[in-house]
Structures are given as C-alpha cells and as structure tokens.
Design a protein around this motif. Structure first.
Motif, PDB file in Angstrom:
ATOM      1  N   ASP A  29      23.156  25.811  16.415  1.00  0.00           N
ATOM      2  CA  ASP A  29      23.769  24.502  16.604  1.00  0.00           C
ATOM      3  C   ASP A  29      22.763  23.467  16.115  1.00  0.00           C
ATOM      4  O   ASP A  29      21.751  23.227  16.761  1.00  0.00           O
ATOM      5  N   PHE A  30      23.010  22.866  14.959  1.00  0.00           N
ATOM      6  CA  PHE A  30      22.060  21.945  14.351  1.00  0.00           C
ATOM      7  C   PHE A  30      21.628  20.849  15.312  1.00  0.00           C
ATOM      8  O   PHE A  30      20.449  20.582  15.483  1.00  0.00           O
ATOM      9  N   TRP A  31      22.583  20.223  15.981  1.00  0.00           N
ATOM     10  CA  TRP A  31      22.229  19.109  16.860  1.00  0.00           C
ATOM     11  C   TRP A  31      21.509  19.594  18.114  1.00  0.00           C
ATOM     12  O   TRP A  31      20.658  18.907  18.655  1.00  0.00           O
ATOM     13  N   GLY A  32      21.816  20.806  18.559  1.00  0.00           N
ATOM     14  CA  GLY A  32      21.086  21.385  19.677  1.00  0.00           C
ATOM     15  C   GLY A  32      19.631  21.635  19.313  1.00  0.00           C
ATOM     16  O   GLY A  32      18.710  21.345  20.089  1.00  0.00           O
ATOM     17  N   VAL A  33      19.412  22.160  18.110  1.00  0.00           N
ATOM     18  CA  VAL A  33      18.047  22.394  17.632  1.00  0.00           C
ATOM     19  C   VAL A  33      17.322  21.056  17.473  1.00  0.00           C
ATOM     20  O   VAL A  33      16.158  20.913  17.863  1.00  0.00           O
ATOM     21  N   ALA A  34      18.017  20.070  16.922  1.00  0.00           N
ATOM     22  CA  ALA A  34      17.403  18.750  16.743  1.00  0.00           C
ATOM     23  C   ALA A  34      17.012  18.138  18.088  1.00  0.00           C
ATOM     24  O   ALA A  34      15.943  17.539  18.218  1.00  0.00           O
ATOM     25  N   GLU A  35      17.849  18.312  19.106  1.00  0.00           N
ATOM     26  CA  GLU A  35      17.540  17.778  20.435  1.00  0.00           C
ATOM     27  C   GLU A  35      16.326  18.479  21.045  1.00  0.00           C
ATOM     28  O   GLU A  35      15.464  17.838  21.642  1.00  0.00           O
ATOM     29  N   LYS A  36      16.234  19.789  20.868  1.00  0.00           N
ATOM     30  CA  LYS A  36      15.058  20.510  21.373  1.00  0.00           C
ATOM     31  C   LYS A  36      13.790  20.010  20.698  1.00  0.00           C
ATOM     32  O   LYS A  36      12.752  19.859  21.341  1.00  0.00           O
ATOM     33  N   GLN A  37      13.865  19.746  19.400  1.00  0.00           N
ATOM     34  CA  GLN A  37      12.705  19.222  18.682  1.00  0.00           C
ATOM     35  C   GLN A  37      12.357  17.819  19.173  1.00  0.00           C
ATOM     36  O   GLN A  37      11.182  17.476  19.314  1.00  0.00           O
ATOM     37  N   ARG A  38      13.389  17.003  19.450  1.00  0.00           N
ATOM     38  CA  ARG A  38      13.134  15.643  19.946  1.00  0.00           C
ATOM     39  C   ARG A  38      12.431  15.696  21.294  1.00  0.00           C
ATOM     40  O   ARG A  38      11.475  14.974  21.543  1.00  0.00           O
ATOM     41  N   VAL A  39      12.903  16.598  22.167  1.00  0.00           N
ATOM     42  CA  VAL A  39      12.296  16.727  23.485  1.00  0.00           C
ATOM     43  C   VAL A  39      10.852  17.206  23.357  1.00  0.00           C
ATOM     44  O   VAL A  39       9.958  16.702  24.027  1.00  0.00           O
ATOM     45  N   LYS A  40      10.631  18.163  22.479  1.00  0.00           N
ATOM     46  CA  LYS A  40       9.292  18.748  22.331  1.00  0.00           C
ATOM     47  C   LYS A  40       8.313  17.784  21.675  1.00  0.00           C
ATOM     48  O   LYS A  40       7.176  17.644  22.108  1.00  0.00           O
ATOM     49  N   TYR A  41       8.756  17.094  20.606  1.00  0.00           N
ATOM     50  CA  TYR A  41       7.846  16.280  19.816  1.00  0.00           C
ATOM     51  C   TYR A  41       8.061  14.779  19.951  1.00  0.00           C
ATOM     52  O   TYR A  41       7.265  13.993  19.455  1.00  0.00           O
ATOM     53  N   GLY A  42       9.131  14.362  20.603  1.00  0.00           N
ATOM     54  CA  GLY A  42       9.426  12.943  20.712  1.00  0.00           C
ATOM     55  C   GLY A  42      10.150  12.449  19.475  1.00  0.00           C
ATOM     56  O   GLY A  42      10.390  13.176  18.520  1.00  0.00           O
ATOM     57  N   VAL A  43      10.508  11.185  19.502  1.00  0.00           N
ATOM     58  CA  VAL A  43      11.213  10.584  18.375  1.00  0.00           C
ATOM     59  C   VAL A  43      10.191  10.176  17.325  1.00  0.00           C
ATOM     60  O   VAL A  43       9.183   9.554  17.635  1.00  0.00           O
TER      61      VAL A  43
END
Length: 80
Positions: free
Chosen positions: A48-62
């Motif tokens: 899920d592209f947006w799910g992966v993107a959200e995990k990256q946002r949580v891990k690394y911030g915006v």
C-alpha cells in the motif's frame, strides 16, 4: 493443496513452508486474513503506497525540501 498447522497455547501458528513458498512470503511480509461465513482465506497483502509513505513519515518525520538542484540546464540533448 491441504496443509495443517497447529496453534500453540499462545494462539500462534507457524505458516507452513509450503504455504510460505506458494505465497512467496519473506520476513516482515504482511498476510491478510479474509474471514467470511463459509471460511477463511489468506493472501499476501499487497503493498500500500500510502501506508508505506505514512510509516516513513512517522519514522523520519516530514521532509519538506525544494526541488533537487541538478545544476544549470545544458540545452537540448541529442539521443542516438
């Protein structure tokens, strides 16, 4: 193919190798259980592209960065 798996006292099962191979599962993959009145099916969960993107946002911030600077434009490129 019918494959058995036994549940432990902690309600855990090991996915049999034949099933892992069939579903092409590897470490950290997510499987999806589809529960219906007549039974349960399992499948490898699609990325899920947006799910992966959200995990990256949580891990690394915006990360708000300007467009990458590739340098000055050279002009039209001729490709043979």
């Amino acid at each position: 193919m019918i494959v058995d798996a036994k549940m432990t006292s902690k309600n855990q099962i090991t996915i049999p190798k034949a099933v892992r191979d069939f579903l092409q599962l590897s470490e950290n993959d997510t499987i999806e259980f589809n529960v219906e009145d007549d039974g349960v099916t399992i499948q490898r969960k699609k990325d899920d592209f947006w799910g992966v993107a959200e995990k990256q946002r949580v891990k690394y911030g915006v990360v708000n960065t300007p467009e990458i600077d590739w340098g000055k434009d050279v002009g039209s490129e001729v490709i043979d």
